[in-house]
Design a protein around this motif. Structure first.
Motif, PDB file in Angstrom:
ATOM      1  N   ASN A 174       3.549   5.707  -5.579  1.00 46.18           N
ATOM      2  CA  ASN A 174       3.258   5.739  -7.154  1.00 46.18           C
ATOM      3  C   ASN A 174       2.145   6.809  -7.375  1.00 46.18           C
ATOM      4  OD1 ASN A 174       5.285   3.877  -7.501  1.00 46.18           O
ATOM      5  ND2 ASN A 174       3.872   2.043  -7.465  1.00 46.18           N
ATOM      6  N   SER A 200       0.768  -1.342  -0.029  1.00 51.98           N
ATOM      7  CA  SER A 200       0.101   0.216  -0.018  1.00 51.98           C
ATOM      8  C   SER A 200       0.704   1.514  -0.006  1.00 51.98           C
ATOM      9  CB  SER A 200      -1.106   0.005   1.173  1.00 51.98           C
ATOM     10  OG  SER A 200      -1.631  -0.936   1.097  1.00 51.98           O
ATOM     11  N   ASP A 256       1.922   1.798  -3.427  1.00 52.50           N
ATOM     12  CA  ASP A 256       0.917   2.387  -4.316  1.00 52.50           C
ATOM     13  C   ASP A 256       0.891   3.687  -4.134  1.00 52.50           C
ATOM     14  OD1 ASP A 256       0.655  -0.039  -5.495  1.00 52.50           O
ATOM     15  OD2 ASP A 256      -0.704  -0.813  -4.085  1.00 52.50           O
TER      16      ASP A 256
END
Length: 856
Positions: free
Chosen positions: A204, A198, A201
């Motif tokens: 990103n 997580s 992510d």
């Protein structure tokens, strides 16, 4: 099942560079207690395999059997309407399996179908009794996909599964070593991994939001590129409209070019047609053909060139409709006129050549060699092209010239051939003269020979054989020794060798000069004439016809020469047969005139040899018994040695040996039969003596000659000699102690009637007193006197030539001793202890025979 699959992958398939697609539990239908893993795998080269694997213990597996996917012939689901766990696979034979559940069976079939579709493009196995929805790859409706979800999952699983590489394995172990709970608490390790994921992510997403301005700039650049592309497309569309007009112009230009090509081709063909319709010769060629100069080299060369040009132009084909044109007809008429005029000139020139060649005087012949005509051939060789032209254009004139050549040259060859054979006769005539001048060739000898021939009642064929017959006395034979026959053989060999070079030279020249056997009507131009082969249909007949005309005297002279010397000495036919056979087999051209002539003479000589041998057999049968008191060795027996010696000297290394061996057997058979016939006809000599002496002589002769193929006859003659000797001894020696033999003959009769031999002395007629009386009638002096009389009789019967007297006397001695021993043995058996013996002993007998033989 996943753990099992992983274990199978590691222990069985990875070492063999294979990837496991599917594995299911199965058991054989007839052996359900034994379970296996039925595995589907793929190698690196995309080859599919089906294997059976057996579990040995907890973590050990063993592959039992493997089949290639291409060896699978049929997959049978057993029932296409309801689920079943049965599955049949047919390879070299049918294997029946039962899966643990129908679903596993269906999943295996689906994977097998997909693997076959991917890797087998030609010979796919046949799937029977399987629902179609299991074989469509999951492309049906939602209900069907739901039913096939296990199969689809299997397919995904089979396609997505991939073993970890060594690098991935190391990374995974490194990550697990960094977390203490990776092994002890998997759930905590998974939660920690999710939190880290997580976080990654979110990072990103922030990174993407931070690059929004850069994305906007990139989109602006892309928009400008799109605008530029649109502008380029508009410009290309304008160019396309402009090219439409250019395309139409090019099409028009192509059509115009095609019309121009057709026009040009028509003009070219028209020019060719006009040239073929009206071919023409040059002015120089017309002058040469009208008045050729065939006596000089330059004139001859110009004439040949002009003639070939005329032949080529006149043979040009013209359409039938165009031949009626006046210009074409006039041109053809001109060509025919030139052909006729030139052909007449050639005929006159060649006719004069041939006539002069035939009239030239033949050179003197001082050797057995037919003169060569190579110089004349060289003179004619420059005219060969004109002769070929004449054959193609004027066949009638060609045949006339060939006839003139044959008639003219045949006169010259006839003179040369006659001179050659005259020389040959002169060389062999010396020994013929010597033979006739010798004492044995005197008138008295000839008269004696005629008388013997009349006694033999010889047939005409035998009388023509030079009076050399087995049934005649040796004194009546033709007086020719081996040196005379060798001289004739040497002359004949030189003569045959001297004929071949000139005959073959003339034949080769005629074939080349006259193009014998070539059909000139099939080629009408010079290039075709040059390419024709020398041979052709009918060549042999045409060549033989001309050569027979040229060498017509050869066959006549050869046959006369051979027949003349056969009349002098019939054995000459042997030399003739061997020499002709050698030359016929060694002739270079088996179809030449000389080969045919020699072959005909060879056939005649073979017939003459057969007639000679039949005459020999007839003379043996017609031979009368000798008039002398002692028959002795018959003429046909003693003469066979001379005949065999002559024949062996001729045929020893000849290929015609088989002909002689065949006649040997017939001659010996006639001699054997006639010996017995003559012995019966002779009035003063016993038959046994005639047979004994002649068979003894004949056997000794065969042993010396060592003729192959007469072994059986040799054994027969030996047997007949022994039989005759035994018969003579039995007939004339008989039983010199006849009363003793009669006495013991009666004794043997009594024994046969049952009287014991030891009791024979008590029989009145065969008592000891009677035996002593018979023995006293044969004292030693009387026995010797009887033997002396017998020796004189034998000496009177036998001739001194064979020296068989001692042989017969020894045989009689052995016969007497055998009879003596038989009598002594009978005395010992029938009169034991009586002390009765003959008044002479075996030693006395041996002394009697020896003294009688020495006294005579």
């Amino acid at each position: 099942m996943t753990a099992i699959r992983f274990a199978l992958e590691k222990s069985i398939f990875e070492p063999g560079d294979e990837r496991l697609i599917k594995a299911i539990h199965v058991s054989q239908l007839e052996k359900k207690k034994k379970t296996y893993f039925l595995c589907l795998s793929v190698s690196k080269d995309k080859s599919g395999f089906i294997s059976t694997v057996k579990k040995l213990d907890k973590d050990n597996y063993k592959k039992k059997r493997t089949w290639g996917l291409q060896d699978l012939k049929m997959v049978d689901g057993k029932d296409g309407k309801r689920d079943t766990a049965d599955l049949d696979l047919q390879f070299e034979k049918v294997y029946k399996w039962v899966a643990s559940t129908p679903m596993e069976r269906n999943m295996f079939i689906a994977n097998l179908w997909m693997l076959c579709s991917q890797h087998l493009h030609r010979q796919r196995p046949q799937f029977v009794n399987i629902p179609a929805e299991f074989l469509d790859g999951g492309t049906k409706t939602a209900d069907t996909r739901a039913a096939l979800s296990p199969v689809s999952e299997l397919s995904v699983e089979a396609d997505s599964y991939q073993a970890l590489t060594s690098q991935e394995e190391q990374d995974l172990l490194k990550m697990m070593s960094e977390h203490e709970t990776a092994v002890s608490n998997a759930e905590a390790f998974a939660e920690q991994l999710n939190r880290e994921l997580s976080g990654l992510d979110g990072a990103n997403i922030q990174s993407i939001m931070a690059s929004e301005q850069q994305v906007a700039a990139l989109m602006s650049v892309i928009q400008r590129a799109v605008d530029e592309i649109s502008a380029v497309e508009e410009r290309l569309e304008q160019y396309d409209h402009a090219l439409v007009a250019v395309r139409q112009s090019l099409k028009e230009m192509g059509r115009e070019k095609s019309k121009m090509e057709v026009t040009q081709r028509n003009h070219h063909e028209l020019l060719q047609t006009l040239d073929s319709m009206l071919p023409d010769l040059s002015t120089r060629d017309r002058q040469v053909l009208s008045d050729p100069d065939l006596t000089t080299t330059v004139g001859l060369r110009e004439a040949c060139q002009a003639a070939q040009s005329l032949l080529r132009l006149s043979s040009t084909s013209v359409d039938g409709n165009l031949q009626q044109m006046a210009a074409v007809a006039e041109q053809k008429k001109l060509f025919e006129k030139l052909k006729a005029r030139f052909s007449q000139a050639v005929y006159r020139q060649m006719n004069n050549f041939f006539v002069h060649m035939g009239n030239d005087g033949a050179p003197p012949v001082d050797s057995l060699q037919l003169p060569s005509h190579s110089s004349q051939h060289l003179k004619l060789q420059p005219y060969s092209e004109l002769m070929h032209w004449t054959k193609a254009v004027d066949n009638r004139g060609y045949e006339a010239l060939k006839t003139v050549y044959g008639q003219s040259l045949s006169k010259r060859y006839e003179r040369e051939i006659r001179a050659l054979f005259a020389e040959a006769r002169g060389r062999v005539g010396a020994f013929r003269k010597d033979s006739m001048d010798s004492p044995s060739g005197s008138t008295a000898t000839l008269s004696r020979m005629s008388g013997q021939l009349r006694q033999l009642q010889a047939k005409p064929t035998a009388a023509q054989q030079g009076a050399v017959l087995l049934g005649m006395d040796r004194d009546a034979w033709t007086n020719l020794d081996s040196s005379d026959r060798l001289k004739f053989d040497d002359v004949l060999e030189q003569l045959l060798k001297g004929l071949e070079p000139s005959c073959l030279e003339e034949q080769n020249f005629c074939v080349s000069f006259f193009r014998l056997g070539v059909d000139m009507s099939q080629s009408q131009n010079s290039s075709q004439l040059d390419s024709l082969s020398e041979g052709g249909i009918g060549r042999q007949d045409e060549v033989r016809s001309l050569m027979k005309e040229l060498f017509g005297a050869l066959e006549t002279e050869l046959n006369s020469f051979l027949a003349q010397h056969e009349r002098i000495d019939s054995f000459c036919v042997m030399h003739i047969l061997v020499r002709l056979s050698e030359h016929v087999s060694s002739t270079q051209d088996s179809g030449s005139f000389l080969h045919q002539t020699l072959a005909a003479a060879l056939v005649a000589s073979k017939q003459n040899l057969d007639r000679l041998m039949r005459a020999q057999i007839d003379s043996v049968h017609a031979c009368p018994p000798p008039k002398r008191s002692k028959c002795g060795v018959l003429p046909f027996v003693s003469n066979f040695q001379e005949l065999a010696a002559i024949a062996e000297s001729v045929f020893r290394e000849s290929s015609r040996r088989a002909d002689l061996d065949r006649w040997y057997g017939r001659l010996i058979r006639a001699v054997i039969d006639q010996v017995s016939v003559t012995g019966q006809q002779h009035q003063k000599t016993p038959l046994e003596v005639v047979q004994m002496e002649n068979f003894h002589h004949l056997h000794a002769l065969l042993m010396r000659l060592k003729l192959a193929g007469l072994e059986s006859e040799k054994r027969e003659v030996k047997q007949k000699y022994n039989e005759a000797l035994k018969a003579y001894v039995t007939r004339y020696f008989g039983q010199p102690l006849i009363k003793l033999n009669q006495f013991f003959g009666g004794v043997q009769s009594k024994v046969a009637q049952g009287v014991r031999e030891a009791e024979m002395g008590y029989q009145h007629a065969f008592s000891k007193q009677e035996l002593r009386k018979v023995i006293k009638e044969y004292p030693g002096k009387e026995v010797k006197k009887g033997l002396d009389t017998l020796y004189k009789k034998v000496e009177k019967h036998l001739c001194e030539e064979e020296n068989l007297l001692q042989v017969v006397w020894r045989a009689m001695q052995e016969e007497f001793i055998m009879q003596y021993k038989s009598i002594e043995e009978m005395i010992q058996r029938c009169y034991p202890g009586a002390m009765i013996t003959l008044e002479f002993t075996i030693d006395d007998l041996l002394r009697f025979f020896s003294e009688i033989a020495r006294s005579h």
